[in-house]
Structures are given as C-alpha cells and as structure tokens.
Design a protein around this motif. Structure first.
Motif, short mmCIF file in Angstrom:
data_model
loop_
_atom_site.label_atom_id
_atom_site.label_comp_id
_atom_site.label_asym_id
_atom_site.label_seq_id
_atom_site.Cartn_x
_atom_site.Cartn_y
_atom_site.Cartn_z
N LYS A 113 127.91 102.00 45.22
CA LYS A 113 127.68 100.94 44.60
C LYS A 113 126.50 100.85 43.58
CE LYS A 113 126.10 98.79 48.52
NZ LYS A 113 126.24 99.87 49.48
N THR A 114 125.40 101.67 43.90
CA THR A 114 124.45 101.72 42.83
C THR A 114 124.78 102.44 41.46
OG1 THR A 114 122.57 101.23 44.34
CG2 THR A 114 122.14 102.46 42.43
N THR A 115 125.59 103.71 42.17
CA THR A 115 126.28 104.50 40.97
C THR A 115 127.07 103.62 40.03
OG1 THR A 115 125.78 106.43 42.70
CG2 THR A 115 127.59 106.51 40.53
N LEU A 116 128.04 102.72 40.80
CA LEU A 116 128.91 102.10 39.78
C LEU A 116 128.14 101.19 39.15
CD1 LEU A 116 131.84 101.11 39.41
CD2 LEU A 116 131.65 99.70 41.36
N LEU A 117 127.17 100.56 39.69
CA LEU A 117 126.37 99.60 38.69
C LEU A 117 125.71 100.42 37.50
CD1 LEU A 117 124.49 97.21 41.27
CD2 LEU A 117 126.47 96.58 39.73
N LYS A 118 125.21 101.53 37.97
CA LYS A 118 124.31 102.22 36.71
C LYS A 118 125.46 102.90 35.61
CE LYS A 118 120.60 103.83 39.43
NZ LYS A 118 119.90 105.00 40.07
N CYS A 119 126.52 103.19 36.09
CA CYS A 119 127.60 103.49 35.02
C CYS A 119 128.02 102.38 34.49
CB CYS A 119 129.07 104.13 35.77
SG CYS A 119 128.59 105.75 36.51
N LEU A 120 128.16 101.14 34.94
CA LEU A 120 128.71 100.10 34.21
C LEU A 120 127.81 99.45 33.26
CD1 LEU A 120 130.25 97.83 37.22
CD2 LEU A 120 131.47 98.74 35.14
N SER A 121 126.75 99.66 33.57
CA SER A 121 125.31 99.33 32.71
C SER A 121 124.96 100.32 31.61
CB SER A 121 124.29 98.83 33.54
OG SER A 121 123.62 99.91 34.11
N GLY A 122 125.41 101.43 31.64
CA GLY A 122 125.06 102.46 30.74
C GLY A 122 123.96 103.33 31.27
N TYR A 123 123.45 102.93 32.48
CA TYR A 123 122.18 103.76 32.97
C TYR A 123 122.59 105.34 33.38
CZ TYR A 123 119.16 99.92 32.33
OH TYR A 123 118.16 98.70 31.68
N LEU A 124 123.73 105.44 33.69
CA LEU A 124 124.28 106.59 34.05
C LEU A 124 125.71 106.80 33.23
CD1 LEU A 124 123.97 108.88 35.95
CD2 LEU A 124 125.25 107.51 37.74
N GLU A 125 125.79 108.09 32.77
CA GLU A 125 127.14 108.33 32.36
C GLU A 125 128.41 108.62 33.17
OE1 GLU A 125 128.68 111.97 29.48
OE2 GLU A 125 126.73 111.29 28.96
N SER A 126 129.27 108.01 32.79
CA SER A 126 130.67 108.07 33.63
C SER A 126 131.49 108.97 33.13
CB SER A 126 131.02 106.67 33.77
OG SER A 126 131.58 106.15 32.50
N ASP A 127 132.43 109.20 33.90
CA ASP A 127 133.68 109.98 33.56
C ASP A 127 134.78 109.21 33.33
OD1 ASP A 127 131.96 112.60 34.09
OD2 ASP A 127 132.30 111.82 36.09
N PHE A 128 135.60 109.52 32.30
CA PHE A 128 136.74 108.96 32.11
C PHE A 128 136.76 107.28 32.08
CE2 PHE A 128 137.39 112.29 34.97
CZ PHE A 128 137.62 113.56 34.20
N ASP A 129 136.27 106.88 30.96
CA ASP A 129 136.08 105.39 30.88
C ASP A 129 136.25 104.56 29.82
OD1 ASP A 129 133.71 105.28 29.21
OD2 ASP A 129 132.63 105.63 30.98
N ALA A 130 136.61 103.41 29.99
CA ALA A 130 136.57 102.58 28.64
C ALA A 130 136.07 101.08 28.93
CB ALA A 130 138.22 102.32 28.26
N LEU A 131 134.93 101.09 28.51
CA LEU A 131 134.06 99.85 28.87
C LEU A 131 133.91 99.07 27.43
CD1 LEU A 131 133.00 101.49 31.57
CD2 LEU A 131 131.18 100.21 31.23
N THR A 132 134.35 97.85 27.36
CA THR A 132 134.09 97.08 26.33
C THR A 132 133.41 95.59 26.73
OG1 THR A 132 136.39 96.11 26.00
CG2 THR A 132 135.99 98.28 24.89
N TYR A 133 132.72 95.24 25.50
CA TYR A 133 132.35 93.78 25.68
C TYR A 133 132.56 93.05 24.45
CZ TYR A 133 129.43 89.49 26.41
OH TYR A 133 128.86 88.42 26.55
N ASN A 134 133.45 91.97 24.51
CA ASN A 134 134.02 91.39 23.40
C ASN A 134 134.38 92.41 22.44
OD1 ASN A 134 133.16 88.93 24.37
ND2 ASN A 134 131.18 88.78 23.19
N GLU A 135 135.42 93.19 22.70
CA GLU A 135 136.13 94.08 21.92
C GLU A 135 135.58 95.36 21.33
OE1 GLU A 135 139.32 93.96 22.43
OE2 GLU A 135 139.14 92.15 23.42
#
Length: 182
Positions: free
Chosen positions: A40-62
C-alpha cells in the motif's frame, strides 16, 4: 483528471503490484486496503512520485504530475523539527509552501489548540499524526495522498476526522487517495 495506466513496481524479481489502472477526478476518494506488507505505501509513493515506478503512465490534467500537484502524508517524523513547537513547525511549512490557508479552522478541527505551544518532540504519536495531516492539507494541492491517516489517532476522534476529510466541501477540489489496513 488523474489517470494511472500500467503502473507496476518490481523489487528484484518480486512484483509488488502490476498493471494498476484507474482514473479519478476532483471530488473523488480512493481507499487502498490490504494487510501490512502488501504494498500500500509503496503504491502511494509511486503514485505521488516519491518512489520511481516501473512501466507507468501517470498524468494529471493531461500532463506530468508535478510536486505542486501532490501532498503526501506519512507517519515519518523526519520532516518536522523536534525542538520547535507545533505552531513554529507549521509556520515553517506554510512559508515554504507559500499558501494562504485557514489555519485556525483546521487547527480546531484536528484538536490541536491545546498542544499548539508544545515542542514537537514532547507530543504523543497521535498529536504528531494530526500535525502531519495538517501539514499535508496546508500544502493545498489538488491531489492528497494519506498513508494510514487513522492509525495512532484516538478511536473517539476517528469518526470526526473522517467526516472532515470526506466532507464534500473539502473533497470538492481534491483527489484523495489513502491507504488503510481496514
């Protein structure tokens, strides 16, 4: 709109999570549940940019998610100054963030008035947790990540805190994502 596509995190050969996909808009809240150690915490950190994720596409307002778009609140004590009072600590963060914020309202809502003049190091874990929540709210970002926001909070205060966080007036201009054991 927050869009998450194909978000994965792998430590060595162990996938913590794989191909997470969802989208959310302002006014939405998402609870991530699972037992301790489930990521759970790892997911939050990846979503927030505090931890680098693998294979992602995160966007906010494009566009890419920027630091000014997110606030991440955890139980990590290292972000506060132990010898400063709660007031001095939050004053520092308000100046750092450069936000105009109704501090008196939220200080009251979180029950911090009686502790406001105490040194951070002299406060209980629950009061420290409330201050961390206030710090995250004070940043006034559209996306707020909360890691176990109700852990170490007095059981009698938890329903009141939930009512503030999930109130439509607060959520109206936020995307709230939080992790919880239950």
């Amino acid at each position: 709109m927050l869009r998450v596509e194909n978000l994965s995190k792998i430590f060595g050969s162990f996938p913590v999570f794989k191909d997470v996909k969802f989208s959310m808009g302002l006014g939405d809240a998402l609870q991530i549940t699972g037992p301790n150690g489930s990521g759970k915490t790892t997911l939050l950190k990846c979503l927030s940019g505090y931890l680098e994720s693998d294979f992602d596409a995160l966007t906010y307002n494009e566009g890419s998610i920027k630091n000014t778009d997110v606030a991440f609140v955890s139980s990590d004590d290292r972000c506060f100054f132990p010898k400063l009072t709660l007031s001095e600590n939050l004053g520092f963060f308000q100046k750092f963030y450069g936000t105009q914020f109704n501090l008196e309202l939220w200080k009251s809502r979180l029950g911090l008035e009686a502790h406001w003049g105490k040194a951070y190091q002299d406060c209980s874990t629950g009061i420290r947790k409330r201050l961390a929540l206030l710090r995250g709210i004070c940043k006034q970002t559209p996306i707020l990540f909360l890691d176990e926001p109700f852990a170490n909070i007095d059981p009698e205060f938890q329903p009141e805190l939930q009512s503030y966080l999930f109130n439509s007036d607060f959520l109206n201009n936020k995307i709230l994502i939080f992790a919880s054991n239950n």
